[in-house]
Write a protein that holds these residues in place. Sequence first.
Motif, PDB file in Angstrom:
ATOM      1  N   ASN A 303       0.971  -1.237  -0.042  1.00  0.00           N
ATOM      2  CA  ASN A 303      -0.097  -0.087   0.074  1.00  0.00           C
ATOM      3  C   ASN A 303       0.941   1.269  -0.235  1.00  0.00           C
ATOM      4  N   ILE A 304       0.355   2.337  -0.791  1.00  0.00           N
ATOM      5  CA  ILE A 304       1.126   3.582  -0.737  1.00  0.00           C
ATOM      6  C   ILE A 304       1.119   4.340   0.504  1.00  0.00           C
ATOM      7  N   ILE A 305       2.225   4.686   1.290  1.00  0.00           N
ATOM      8  CA  ILE A 305       2.191   5.386   2.590  1.00  0.00           C
ATOM      9  C   ILE A 305       2.626   6.852   2.379  1.00  0.00           C
ATOM     10  N   GLU A 306       3.378   7.088   1.316  1.00  0.00           N
ATOM     11  CA  GLU A 306       3.989   8.405   1.185  1.00  0.00           C
ATOM     12  C   GLU A 306       3.859   8.739  -0.425  1.00  0.00           C
ATOM     13  N   ILE A 307       3.762   9.873  -0.478  1.00  0.00           N
ATOM     14  CA  ILE A 307       4.155  10.492  -1.801  1.00  0.00           C
ATOM     15  C   ILE A 307       4.885  11.676  -1.982  1.00  0.00           C
ATOM     16  N   ASN A 308       5.798  11.899  -2.798  1.00  0.00           N
ATOM     17  CA  ASN A 308       6.627  12.955  -2.928  1.00  0.00           C
ATOM     18  C   ASN A 308       6.469  13.687  -4.266  1.00  0.00           C
ATOM     19  N   SER A 309       5.492  14.663  -4.530  1.00  0.00           N
ATOM     20  CA  SER A 309       5.040  15.209  -5.604  1.00  0.00           C
ATOM     21  C   SER A 309       5.456  16.505  -5.628  1.00  0.00           C
ATOM     22  N   ASN A 310       6.314  17.029  -6.707  1.00  0.00           N
ATOM     23  CA  ASN A 310       6.325  18.496  -6.954  1.00  0.00           C
ATOM     24  C   ASN A 310       5.977  18.878  -8.215  1.00  0.00           C
ATOM     25  N   SER A 311       6.385  20.086  -8.932  1.00  0.00           N
ATOM     26  CA  SER A 311       6.068  20.400 -10.298  1.00  0.00           C
ATOM     27  C   SER A 311       6.632  19.848 -11.196  1.00  0.00           C
ATOM     28  N   GLY A 312       7.955  18.935 -11.117  1.00  0.00           N
ATOM     29  CA  GLY A 312       8.605  17.921 -11.754  1.00  0.00           C
ATOM     30  C   GLY A 312       7.828  17.160 -12.454  1.00  0.00           C
ATOM     31  N   PRO A 313       8.941  16.498 -13.575  1.00  0.00           N
ATOM     32  CA  PRO A 313       7.974  15.388 -14.395  1.00  0.00           C
ATOM     33  C   PRO A 313       8.055  14.081 -13.642  1.00  0.00           C
ATOM     34  N   GLN A 314       8.616  13.980 -12.531  1.00  0.00           N
ATOM     35  CA  GLN A 314       8.649  12.457 -11.684  1.00  0.00           C
ATOM     36  C   GLN A 314       7.953  12.777 -10.305  1.00  0.00           C
ATOM     37  N   VAL A 315       7.531  11.596 -10.011  1.00  0.00           N
ATOM     38  CA  VAL A 315       7.041  11.517  -8.627  1.00  0.00           C
ATOM     39  C   VAL A 315       7.730  10.288  -7.744  1.00  0.00           C
ATOM     40  N   GLU A 316       7.865  10.423  -6.587  1.00  0.00           N
ATOM     41  CA  GLU A 316       8.542   9.324  -5.934  1.00  0.00           C
ATOM     42  C   GLU A 316       7.438   8.761  -5.124  1.00  0.00           C
ATOM     43  N   ILE A 317       7.173   7.475  -4.573  1.00  0.00           N
ATOM     44  CA  ILE A 317       6.086   6.940  -4.165  1.00  0.00           C
ATOM     45  C   ILE A 317       6.849   5.881  -3.129  1.00  0.00           C
ATOM     46  N   LYS A 318       6.350   5.961  -1.900  1.00  0.00           N
ATOM     47  CA  LYS A 318       7.029   4.995  -0.884  1.00  0.00           C
ATOM     48  C   LYS A 318       5.558   4.026  -0.581  1.00  0.00           C
TER      49      LYS A 318
END
Length: 361
Positions: A303-318
């Motif tokens: 299950n997704i527990i954290e999302i690091n989203s900014n205005s860039g083209p990539q997203v990091e998902i824990k």
Amino acid sequence: MLKVALKHVFPSLSIDIQFEVEKNCITALFGKSGSGKTSILNIISGLVKPDYGYIEIDNNVTLDAKNNIFIPPHKRNIGYIFQDSRLFPHLNVLSNLKYGMNSINTKHPIIQLDKVINTLELGNLLNRKPSKLSGGEKQRVAIARSLLTCPRILLMDEPLASIDSQMRAEILPFIEGLQNEFKITVLYVSHSIEEVIRLADKMILISEGKKEAQGSVEQIMSRLDLYPLTGRFDAGAVISAKVEGFDKQFELLSLSFEGGTLLVNASNLPIGKHVRTHIRARDVSLSLKSPSKNSILNIFKGNIIEINSNSGPQVEIKVDIGVPIIARITRKSFEEMHLSIGTTVYAMIKAVAINRRNIGV
């Protein structure tokens, strides 16, 4: 074991840091070039006297600015490995090693010459002068010479920075074995995340002369908020695992961990051996459905527990798969999959994405 509190102003950097290091483990000081890592080692060793400071090693105070205590470097019983080996060019290897033994403090356990020679595989080099050694061989001799002083702590300032990748791969196992063989505390400076993950037990993240975070390598590498400092390219989760088996036919190593079994493209290791494996975020893909009939050997439900989203083209998902794992995907995929905290996903990791370089012991 080691207590440090320092303040010092250099022309281009201000140091203001406090930390403690555990006994008999490798702790990495990690940060970008110019963050103050080497300056901190120089203060601990006594090569630089800070504006303010307190340093205690094994309950022995070597620096206390308030009480005007400053023990000179040669009396601190500290080993220091530099980027260059700094061997005496006129002495052969054996004489270089014996030179280190001249300053032995008999209050500390004696490290035997023969054991050091055998552990670092120096037997066939003893009669050579430093000019006849490779870069990796010189650093092994430098490490051996420092060990033979029986130091309370061993400081290592990017000891692999000046040697090529092949020699680096050869010397890494020797550094890995220091704890098992000599039970010595190491403070290891590096700006290579690969080295830190493979060698270190604990990690202190340094930025602009200050401590940004401290903890186990697994804890620090799983924090999405630290990616600007740990480096995005090689960023990813570090998982503690145990060697379960080796498939000789397909040359795949099986590692068991809290989330299941991970198959990796690495050479055989002893069954039951505890290791850490680095799974880079860029090598993890996500699916909303259980994949079938594909080439991916490692698939874990979580299950997704954290999302690091900014205005860039990539997203990091824990993703929690029993342990945290991190995936880096495009913003387009993120939005099309409608991912959010709590979403159930399948994390997919190629076995060929992990090799011996990504595994630390």
